[in-house]
Motif scaffolding. Structure first.
Motif, mmCIF file in Angstrom:
data_model
loop_
_atom_site.group_PDB
_atom_site.id
_atom_site.type_symbol
_atom_site.label_atom_id
_atom_site.label_comp_id
_atom_site.label_asym_id
_atom_site.label_seq_id
_atom_site.Cartn_x
_atom_site.Cartn_y
_atom_site.Cartn_z
ATOM 1 N N SER A 16 -6.052 8.136 -4.158
ATOM 2 C CA SER A 16 -6.498 8.409 -3.338
ATOM 3 C C SER A 16 -5.335 8.995 -2.327
ATOM 4 O O SER A 16 -4.559 8.432 -2.015
ATOM 5 C CB SER A 16 -6.753 7.847 -1.999
ATOM 6 N N GLU A 62 -4.456 8.711 1.816
ATOM 7 C CA GLU A 62 -4.764 7.224 1.978
ATOM 8 C C GLU A 62 -4.039 6.463 1.547
ATOM 9 O O GLU A 62 -3.793 6.209 0.266
ATOM 10 C CB GLU A 62 -6.433 7.980 1.655
ATOM 11 N N GLU A 63 -3.643 5.475 2.891
ATOM 12 C CA GLU A 63 -3.354 4.066 2.587
ATOM 13 C C GLU A 63 -4.452 2.801 1.836
ATOM 14 O O GLU A 63 -4.609 2.931 2.323
ATOM 15 C CB GLU A 63 -2.616 3.589 2.895
ATOM 16 N N THR A 64 -3.747 2.773 0.047
ATOM 17 C CA THR A 64 -4.270 1.682 -0.944
ATOM 18 C C THR A 64 -3.835 1.559 -1.392
ATOM 19 O O THR A 64 -2.572 1.917 -2.141
ATOM 20 C CB THR A 64 -5.291 3.021 -2.334
ATOM 21 N N ARG A 65 -3.815 0.562 -2.358
ATOM 22 C CA ARG A 65 -3.160 -0.374 -2.889
ATOM 23 C C ARG A 65 -2.936 -0.238 -4.310
ATOM 24 O O ARG A 65 -1.664 0.002 -4.731
ATOM 25 C CB ARG A 65 -3.965 -2.218 -3.199
ATOM 26 N N ALA A 66 -4.792 0.931 -5.081
ATOM 27 C CA ALA A 66 -3.804 1.630 -5.786
ATOM 28 C C ALA A 66 -2.403 2.752 -6.002
ATOM 29 O O ALA A 66 -1.617 2.459 -7.019
ATOM 30 C CB ALA A 66 -5.136 2.229 -6.264
ATOM 31 N N ASN A 67 -2.479 3.205 -4.911
ATOM 32 C CA ASN A 67 -1.193 3.936 -4.883
ATOM 33 C C ASN A 67 0.276 3.073 -4.963
ATOM 34 O O ASN A 67 0.957 3.785 -5.470
ATOM 35 C CB ASN A 67 -1.237 4.588 -3.724
ATOM 36 N N HIS A 68 -0.293 1.951 -4.678
ATOM 37 C CA HIS A 68 1.757 1.675 -4.835
ATOM 38 C C HIS A 68 1.999 0.706 -5.745
ATOM 39 O O HIS A 68 2.455 1.371 -6.642
ATOM 40 C CB HIS A 68 0.703 -0.173 -3.545
ATOM 41 N N ARG A 103 0.507 -1.425 -0.017
ATOM 42 C CA ARG A 103 -0.141 -0.114 0.408
ATOM 43 C C ARG A 103 0.648 0.872 0.136
ATOM 44 O O ARG A 103 2.207 1.041 0.622
ATOM 45 C CB ARG A 103 -0.642 0.234 1.403
ATOM 46 N N LYS A 113 -9.209 12.659 -4.228
ATOM 47 C CA LYS A 113 -9.139 12.308 -5.004
ATOM 48 C C LYS A 113 -8.082 12.711 -5.613
ATOM 49 O O LYS A 113 -8.302 14.032 -6.358
ATOM 50 C CB LYS A 113 -10.499 11.667 -6.043
#
Length: 414
Positions: A367, A370-376, A341, A357
């Motif tokens: 995001s 915010e910690e997200t997999r999409a950001n990773h 993330r 967003k």
């Protein structure tokens, strides 16, 4: 025929030269780029080398591959700039004349600037990861770490990619946890700032993340020296922080030739107008990327957004017209946080990172704060974008100026 000379074939210098080659008539202009060697390094990739995600082949390419046809690439060490004569001297005696000069030679870690950092413990218990050799050496050291005190430390600001030390800390926590070693290793984050980051909202969010992971934060720590024999950081106010393994970010400084040329401040950064990137002293010298003294993050995104502004202003400037486009200090940075993330922060000179967003309001898909997999996944995908879009100077569908669209501004009532 007019000469544009670009010093530095890193991120900013390569992008600027490639973009201007498309915009300047080659019957009227020659473009020359100078660098010390033919290795272009994807520096954000250094972060992943200690954890085995990337290796040398993932982060090194030849500079010639990215310099467009019609641009002359000169390899050699720069000795000095002689602004009054309009020429650059190389250490081997060659001289390069210019009508306009772009200084894009970046910033480098200088462990020699801190007493005790270099010495018998360098690359034994004291490591950095802001160089390829340092990141590779650290990878070996981490494999030997099964207990003790791991200290991640920033010597002094500014540094390139100011979120990278935080990213390393989060990734170390995750890496140790995956191996069942986290309970045996104390993690400490040491910074000269009053919190984990330079901006309050992001600092609070990142501080909470460090606390959740049981990572100790030592703030306002101004390093005076390293007692290598006793493996201890010593501050000017005589605080001491012991370590078993130290991952430090040394003092960052601009190129030494900048100082020899009388073009820099005390850290060898070139003073420029923060909106136009034009030298405050010479009307035909610009500084781009990490080489300038602008009060923005020394990060690849800043180099990219600033370069877009620079190109438009440069084309006006050479025609004697006012430079009407103002760089706003726009930066956005992915912050790897472990467990596949990451956060994303987007800010500029005036506006701190806010939730929301990006790049499309409501939709995202990324995001903010915010910690997200999409950001990773966005962080990992950036390497492909860097090699294939940014460096060649191809258009990127993102505005160079920061937008407030999609961001949520907290009010006093919230």
């Amino acid at each position: 025929m007019r000469n544009l000379l670009v010093l530095g074939a890193g991120t900013a210098g390569t992008m600027a030269a490639n973009k201007l080659r498309r915009r300047l008539d080659d019957r009227d202009w020659t473009i020359t780029v100078v660098d010390r060697d033919d290795e272009h390094h994807y520096q954000p990739g250094y972060l992943f080398i200690p954890f085995g995600t990337y290796d040398r082949d993932d982060v090194v390419r030849t500079r010639h591959h990215f310099v467009a046809d019609g641009i002359r690439l000169v390899l050699g060490e720069i000795d000095r700039v002689e602004p009054e004569a309009g020429l650059v001297r190389l250490e081997d005696g060659r001289t390069l004349p210019y009508d306009y000069l772009v200084i894009a030679t970046g910033t480098t870690p200088r462990p020699d600037q801190t007493p005790g950092m270099l010495g018998p413990e360098w690359r034994k218990s004291i490591f950095d990861f802001y160089t390829l050799d340092g990141a590779e050496a650290l990878a070996d050291a981490l494999l030997e770490l099964d207990h003790g005190r791991l200290v991640v430390h920033i010597t002094e600001m500014p540094i390139k990619c100011p979120v990278a030390p935080l990213e390393f800390t989060f990734l170390a926590d995750d890496w140790l946890s995956e191996r069942g070693l986290r309970q045996n290793v104390e993690l400490v984050f040491v910074t000269p700032l009053d919190g984990p980051f330079t901006r309050p909202i992001a600092s609070a969010r990142l501080g909470a993340m460090l606390e959740d992971r049981n990572i100790v934060v030592e703030s306002d720590f101004m390093l005076e020296r390293i007692d290598a024999e006793n493996r201890t950081l010593v501050s000017y106010d005589e605080r001491e922080i012991p370590f078993d393994l130290l991952v430090t970010v040394p003092v960052n400084m601009g190129a030494d030739f900048v100082a020899r040329s009388g073009l820099g401040d005390e850290l060898n950064y070139v003073p420029v107008d923060k909106h136009t990137l034009l030298s405050t002293k010479y009307p035909n010298i610009f500084a781009l990327g990490d080489a300038s003294d602008i009060p923005a993050s020394k990060a690849g995104s800043v180099a990219h957004f600033a370069c877009e502004v620079f190109v438009e202003n440069f084309l006006k400037h050479i025609d004697g017209l006012p430079m009407t486009v103002a760089f706003d200090g726009h930066a956005n940075c992915f912050v790897e946080s472990g467990d596949d993330r990451a956060l994303l922060i987007d800010f500029n000179y005036e506006t701190e990172p806010l939730p929301g967003k990006y790049p499309v309001p409501v939709v995202g898909p990324l995001s903010l704060l915010e910690e997200t997999r999409a950001n990773h996944l966005g962080k990992l995908a950036f390497r492909h974008v860097y090699w294939n879009v940014l460096l060649p100077g191809r258009p990127v569908p993102l505005p160079s100026h920061m937008s407030m669209a999609g961001k949520h501004v907290h009010t006093k009532e919230e």
